[in-house]
Write a protein that holds these residues in place. Structure first.
Motif, short mmCIF file in Angstrom:
data_model
loop_
_atom_site.label_atom_id
_atom_site.label_comp_id
_atom_site.label_asym_id
_atom_site.label_seq_id
_atom_site.Cartn_x
_atom_site.Cartn_y
_atom_site.Cartn_z
N ILE A 36 8.11 -37.44 -16.45
CA ILE A 36 7.73 -36.10 -15.95
C ILE A 36 6.47 -36.27 -15.10
O ILE A 36 5.46 -36.82 -15.56
CB ILE A 36 7.47 -35.11 -17.10
CG1 ILE A 36 8.72 -34.99 -17.98
CG2 ILE A 36 7.09 -33.73 -16.54
CD1 ILE A 36 8.55 -34.09 -19.19
N ASN A 37 6.56 -35.79 -13.88
CA ASN A 37 5.49 -36.03 -12.93
C ASN A 37 4.58 -34.81 -12.80
O ASN A 37 4.95 -33.82 -12.17
CB ASN A 37 6.12 -36.37 -11.57
CG ASN A 37 5.08 -36.72 -10.54
OD1 ASN A 37 3.88 -36.74 -10.83
ND2 ASN A 37 5.52 -37.00 -9.33
N LEU A 38 3.39 -34.90 -13.38
CA LEU A 38 2.42 -33.79 -13.25
C LEU A 38 1.28 -34.20 -12.31
O LEU A 38 0.15 -33.75 -12.45
CB LEU A 38 1.85 -33.40 -14.62
CG LEU A 38 2.86 -33.00 -15.72
CD1 LEU A 38 2.13 -32.53 -16.97
CD2 LEU A 38 3.81 -31.91 -15.24
N THR A 39 1.59 -35.10 -11.39
CA THR A 39 0.53 -35.61 -10.50
C THR A 39 0.48 -34.89 -9.16
O THR A 39 -0.58 -34.75 -8.57
CB THR A 39 0.70 -37.11 -10.18
OG1 THR A 39 1.86 -37.27 -9.34
CG2 THR A 39 0.85 -37.95 -11.42
N ILE A 40 1.63 -34.45 -8.67
CA ILE A 40 1.69 -34.10 -7.25
C ILE A 40 1.22 -32.68 -6.98
O ILE A 40 1.60 -31.75 -7.67
CB ILE A 40 3.13 -34.30 -6.71
CG1 ILE A 40 3.47 -35.79 -6.77
CG2 ILE A 40 3.28 -33.79 -5.29
CD1 ILE A 40 2.75 -36.67 -5.78
N GLY A 41 0.41 -32.55 -5.93
CA GLY A 41 -0.14 -31.25 -5.57
C GLY A 41 0.75 -30.53 -4.59
O GLY A 41 0.33 -30.28 -3.47
N GLU A 42 1.96 -30.22 -5.01
CA GLU A 42 2.77 -29.40 -4.11
C GLU A 42 3.60 -28.41 -4.90
O GLU A 42 4.06 -28.70 -6.01
CB GLU A 42 3.65 -30.24 -3.19
CG GLU A 42 4.80 -30.95 -3.82
CD GLU A 42 5.62 -31.70 -2.77
OE1 GLU A 42 5.49 -31.43 -1.57
OE2 GLU A 42 6.40 -32.57 -3.19
N PHE A 47 0.14 -43.18 -9.56
CA PHE A 47 0.85 -42.71 -10.76
C PHE A 47 2.16 -42.01 -10.38
O PHE A 47 3.14 -42.10 -11.12
CB PHE A 47 -0.07 -41.82 -11.61
CG PHE A 47 -1.04 -42.66 -12.40
CD1 PHE A 47 -0.72 -43.09 -13.69
CD2 PHE A 47 -2.25 -43.07 -11.86
CE1 PHE A 47 -1.59 -43.90 -14.41
CE2 PHE A 47 -3.13 -43.88 -12.57
CZ PHE A 47 -2.80 -44.30 -13.84
N ALA A 48 2.20 -41.35 -9.24
CA ALA A 48 3.46 -40.71 -8.81
C ALA A 48 4.51 -41.78 -8.54
O ALA A 48 5.68 -41.62 -8.93
CB ALA A 48 3.21 -39.88 -7.55
N ASN A 49 4.12 -42.87 -7.92
CA ASN A 49 5.09 -43.93 -7.63
C ASN A 49 5.59 -44.57 -8.92
O ASN A 49 6.77 -44.89 -9.05
CB ASN A 49 4.46 -45.02 -6.73
CG ASN A 49 4.15 -44.48 -5.34
OD1 ASN A 49 4.65 -43.42 -4.96
ND2 ASN A 49 3.30 -45.18 -4.60
N ARG A 50 4.68 -44.72 -9.88
CA ARG A 50 5.09 -45.36 -11.14
C ARG A 50 6.04 -44.48 -11.93
O ARG A 50 7.04 -44.97 -12.47
CB ARG A 50 3.86 -45.73 -11.97
CG ARG A 50 3.26 -47.06 -11.44
CD ARG A 50 1.97 -47.42 -12.09
NE ARG A 50 2.08 -47.58 -13.53
CZ ARG A 50 1.07 -47.97 -14.30
NH1 ARG A 50 -0.10 -48.25 -13.74
NH2 ARG A 50 1.21 -48.09 -15.59
N VAL A 51 5.77 -43.18 -11.99
CA VAL A 51 6.62 -42.31 -12.81
C VAL A 51 8.01 -42.17 -12.16
O VAL A 51 9.01 -41.94 -12.85
CB VAL A 51 5.95 -40.94 -13.07
CG1 VAL A 51 5.92 -40.05 -11.84
CG2 VAL A 51 6.62 -40.21 -14.23
N ARG A 95 -6.37 -34.85 -14.21
CA ARG A 95 -5.87 -33.69 -13.48
C ARG A 95 -4.39 -33.50 -13.78
O ARG A 95 -3.60 -34.43 -13.66
CB ARG A 95 -6.04 -33.87 -11.96
CG ARG A 95 -5.73 -32.56 -11.22
CD ARG A 95 -5.62 -32.75 -9.73
NE ARG A 95 -4.33 -33.34 -9.35
CZ ARG A 95 -3.93 -33.52 -8.10
NH1 ARG A 95 -4.74 -33.21 -7.09
NH2 ARG A 95 -2.75 -34.05 -7.83
N ILE A 96 -4.08 -32.26 -14.17
CA ILE A 96 -2.69 -31.90 -14.44
C ILE A 96 -2.27 -30.88 -13.39
O ILE A 96 -2.91 -29.84 -13.25
CB ILE A 96 -2.55 -31.27 -15.84
CG1 ILE A 96 -2.90 -32.32 -16.91
CG2 ILE A 96 -1.16 -30.69 -16.06
CD1 ILE A 96 -2.93 -31.75 -18.32
N VAL A 136 -0.08 -38.11 -15.18
CA VAL A 136 -1.18 -37.24 -14.75
C VAL A 136 -2.11 -38.10 -13.90
O VAL A 136 -1.90 -39.32 -13.79
CB VAL A 136 -1.96 -36.67 -15.97
CG1 VAL A 136 -1.06 -35.79 -16.82
CG2 VAL A 136 -2.58 -37.79 -16.81
N VAL A 137 -3.12 -37.51 -13.30
CA VAL A 137 -4.01 -38.30 -12.44
C VAL A 137 -5.35 -38.51 -13.15
O VAL A 137 -5.94 -37.54 -13.63
CB VAL A 137 -4.26 -37.58 -11.09
CG1 VAL A 137 -5.02 -38.50 -10.14
CG2 VAL A 137 -2.97 -37.11 -10.47
#
Ligand code: PLP
Length: 397
Positions: free
Chosen positions: A34-40, A23-27, A363-364, A348-349
């Motif tokens: 708006i990318n709410l996937t990445i855990g950083e 999902f991060a690659n797609r967004v 997961r947000i 989101v994931v």
């Protein structure tokens, strides 16, 4: 393509790309996404930490270090845990500096596991462990926590133990749920773990991002010390994901073995990064607390908005994730994430990326600016409203 891959390691071929990345690659392809996937963390690494690395580079401190990491850094790690949490790991023999927590997980699991072993993991859980377990020829066995507020139940854990069980992996504060463990819950788990003499791998990378009563480490239980391996690092606490600095801590005997596996694959962690890490541990202990103030504000905001939309969500006390239920929408978590991205450009994931026990949730990550979170929640609200209306329409009401 199949022919070209013929004969490769079958276990490697079976690994799939984690849902977070999909999902991060797609967004990333969507201009207003708006990318709410990445855990950083969305914060910058503290200034003096950056300067420490710059000085190291300018002074040509750029070679290899001891395989276990710079002695000075191991001393800083030892002092940090001693002063903050009151337990002691010896800097000479009980600490290895790794390339991020990820490499610590890899070196630890490859040291522990034989073909046919089983590893128990409370789930839903971070997707980084399963592939490493499988590459070692072992099998992940997931403990369902979806009916117990995402807390692992000691009796349920015991019921999964077989003669093949080698280890249990814990990750609290939890990715993806944000849940932390209470002292009572941990006491129960420790009873089972010591009775069965299992290895315990505790990934406490989010310990400094704890918002409630403070983090309780598995290292505070002397009865499991000989069988405990602690995975840690600075990626989350000091906004240093790209620096690739982690720490693995354990008793001398196991760390001697882990060190051999670690040095065989990586020799040592990046040297300028290690100097930066000393600065972070010695002089920037307040940095996580400062970030936490903003995380708490954002968590409260997003949680409030989700509840207004009618999505159930528990208040998490750590990490920077919310794990709301989307069961009421009638969509699977994958459908929800896919349609939200397609229609409203918010990523989101799907909960199913964290094992099937995460199904029914998304997961947000709220490690994002307030401005983006406001926009993302407006769009999600529009999506949920539109979806419920079309549901009503389909049901003929
Ligand atoms: C639970 C958990 N462990 C380990 C990692 C990886 O940490 P590092 O960047 O230090 O390798 C992550 C990253 O998301 C994580 O969520």
């Amino acid at each position: 393509m199949k022919d070209k891959l013929h004969g490769l390691n079958e276990k490697a071929l079976e690994i799939s790309t984690p849902g977070v990345r999909v999902f991060a690659n797609r967004v990333a392809q969507i201009p207003d996404g708006i990318n709410l996937t990445i855990g950083e963390p969305d914060f910058a690494t503290p200034e003096r930490v950056k300067q420490a690395a710059i000085s190291a580079i300018n002074d040509n401190r750029t070679g290899y270090s001891h395989n276990a990491g710079l002695q000075a850094l191991r001393e800083s790690v030892s002092a940090f845990f001693n002063e903050k949490y009151g337990f002691h790991y010896d800097s000479d023999t009980e600490i290895v500096i790794t390339n991020g927590a990820s490499e610590g997980i890899d070196s630890t699991l490859r040291t522990l596991l034989n073909e046919g072993d089983e590893v128990i993991l409370p789930a839903p859980i971070y997707s980084g462990y399963g592939p490493v377990i499988r590459l070692a020829g072992a099998t992940p066995v997931y403990l369902d926590t979806s009916e117990t507020g995402f807390q692992p139940d000691a009796q349920a854990l015991e019921a999964l133990i077989t003669s093949r069980t080698k280890a249990v992996i814990f990750n609290y504060p939890s990715n993806p749920t944000g849940v932390t463990l209470t002292r009572e819950a941990m006491d129960g788990l420790i009873g089972v773990l010591s009775k069965h003499k299992l290895w315990v791998v505790s990934d406490e990378i989010y310990s400094e991002n704890t918002y409630g009563d403070g983090h309780i480490s598995f290292a505070s239980y002397p009865e499991i010390r000989d069988r405990l391996i602690l995975i840690h690092g600075l990626s989350k606490s000091h906004a240093m994901t790209g620096w690739r600095i982690g720490f693995t801590l354990g008793s001398r005997e196991i760390m001697e073995q882990i060190l051999k596996v670690h040095l065989s694959s990586t020799i040592c962690a990046s040297l300028p990064g290690q100097y930066a890490a000393i600065e972070a541990l010695d002089h920037c202990r307040d940095a996580p607390g400062e970030m936490n103030k903003q995380y708490i504000e954002r968590r409260n905001y997003v949680m409030g908005r989700l509840r207004q939309m009618g999505l159930e969500v528990e208040q998490p006390d750590g990490a920077f994730y919310l794990f709301p239920s989307i069961k009421g929408t009638g969509l699977t978590s994958y459908e929800f994430a896919e349609q939200l991205l397609d229609r409203q450009h918010v990523a989101v994931v799907p909960g199913s990326s964290f094992t099937s026990y995460g199904e029914g949730h998304i997961r947000i990550s709220y490690a994002n600016s307030m401005e983006n979170l406001v926009k993302a929640m407006d769009r999600m609200e529009a999506f949920v409203r539109e979806h419920s209306l079309s549901q009503l329409h389909h049901s003929g009401m």
